[in-house]
Enzyme design. Structure first.
Site, PDB file in Angstrom:
ATOM      1  N   ALA A  87       0.847  -1.194   0.000  1.00  0.00           N
ATOM      2  CA  ALA A  87       0.000   0.000   0.000  1.00  0.00           C
ATOM      3  C   ALA A  87       0.879   1.239   0.000  1.00  0.00           C
ATOM      4  CB  ALA A  87      -0.921   0.008   1.220  1.00  0.00           C
ATOM      5  N   ASP A  88       0.294   2.331  -0.439  1.00  0.00           N
ATOM      6  CA  ASP A  88       0.993   3.615  -0.386  1.00  0.00           C
ATOM      7  C   ASP A  88      -0.030   4.705  -0.102  1.00  0.00           C
ATOM      8  OD1 ASP A  88       3.613   5.084  -0.842  1.00  0.00           O
ATOM      9  OD2 ASP A  88       2.275   6.195  -2.165  1.00  0.00           O
ATOM     10  N   THR A  89       0.353   5.670   0.701  1.00  0.00           N
ATOM     11  CA  THR A  89      -0.532   6.775   1.067  1.00  0.00           C
ATOM     12  C   THR A  89       0.163   8.100   0.786  1.00  0.00           C
ATOM     13  OG1 THR A  89      -1.562   5.461   2.829  1.00  0.00           O
ATOM     14  CG2 THR A  89      -1.818   7.866   2.958  1.00  0.00           C
ATOM     15  N   ALA A 124      -3.535   3.748  -2.011  1.00  0.00           N
ATOM     16  CA  ALA A 124      -3.715   2.688  -3.006  1.00  0.00           C
ATOM     17  C   ALA A 124      -3.187   1.386  -2.427  1.00  0.00           C
ATOM     18  CB  ALA A 124      -2.974   3.025  -4.297  1.00  0.00           C
TER      19      ALA A 124
END
Length: 207
Positions: A87-89, A124
């Protein structure tokens, strides 16, 4: 046979304690994959935005890169064959991406920018398994009340803002800054559980 029956766990391609806690919250077992630092040469972990790259495309690209790298690491290290979740924020304010602060002064600068304004938090997620990668994303809007210099200084001095997109953690002391939230609370934390559960379900894994 379903994935749930074959694989009770996933590989989590993240060192974030918040993501670990959130997966535990919904009963997902996981093993953590530790990436090397970018200084040691994993170009997939370079989080520099591309010229003109939109926020949604940016977080999706980084999450996919992490999942694909995680899958390669599973193969190279001969780890248990199970799905890799990454995930990446990031935060977007007035069309500009705001990542993690480089130091305390950078954290103060970020918080001053967010003060009294509404920003978007984009997370995402990507799951890779057996040559297949599926994506999902969450977009939330967060509005901070007006912050004064003293409370920004106290918050930065607590150490909490470091290593967090936008220099704040909604699950911690920064909760007192949030005037309004529209979207996913867990998405703002870094792993939207509704979307993550649905993504896992697409691989046959039902938490």
């Amino acid at each position: 046979m379903s994935l749930a029956a074959q694989h009770a766990r996933v590989h989590l391609a993240s060192r974030s304690p918040r993501r670990r806690d959130l997966l535990t919250q919904i009963g997902v077992g996981f093993d953590t994959i530790a990436f090397r630092s970018t200084a040691r040469g994993d170009p997939e972990l370079d989080e520099t935005p591309l010229p003109g790259e939109e926020a949604t495309l940016y977080v999706e690209r980084i999450a996919r890169n992490k999942a694909e790298l995680g899958c390669r690491i599973v193969y190279w290290r001969r780890l248990v064959a199970q799905p890799v979740l990454a995930a990446d924020t990031t935060i977007e304010l007035a069309g500009q991406l705001i990542g993690k602060p480089s130091d305390a002064q950078d954290a103060r600068r970020m918080l001053h920018r967010l003060s009294g304004r509404t920003h978007r938090v984009l997370t995402a997620m990507a799951i890779g398994f057996e040559g297949r990668v599926e994506m999902a994303r969450s977009i939330s809007e967060v509005r901070f009340r007006q912050l004064d210099d003293r409370e920004i200084d106290r918050y930065v001095d607590s150490g909490e803002p470091m290593d967090k997109a936008g220099a704040y953690g909604i699950q911690g002391r920064a909760a007192m800054f949030v005037e309004h939230l529209a979207g996913s609370y867990t998405g703002v934390m870094g792993l939207p559980l509704c979307e993550t559960a649905q993504l896992l379900k697409s691989f046959g894994y039902q938490p």
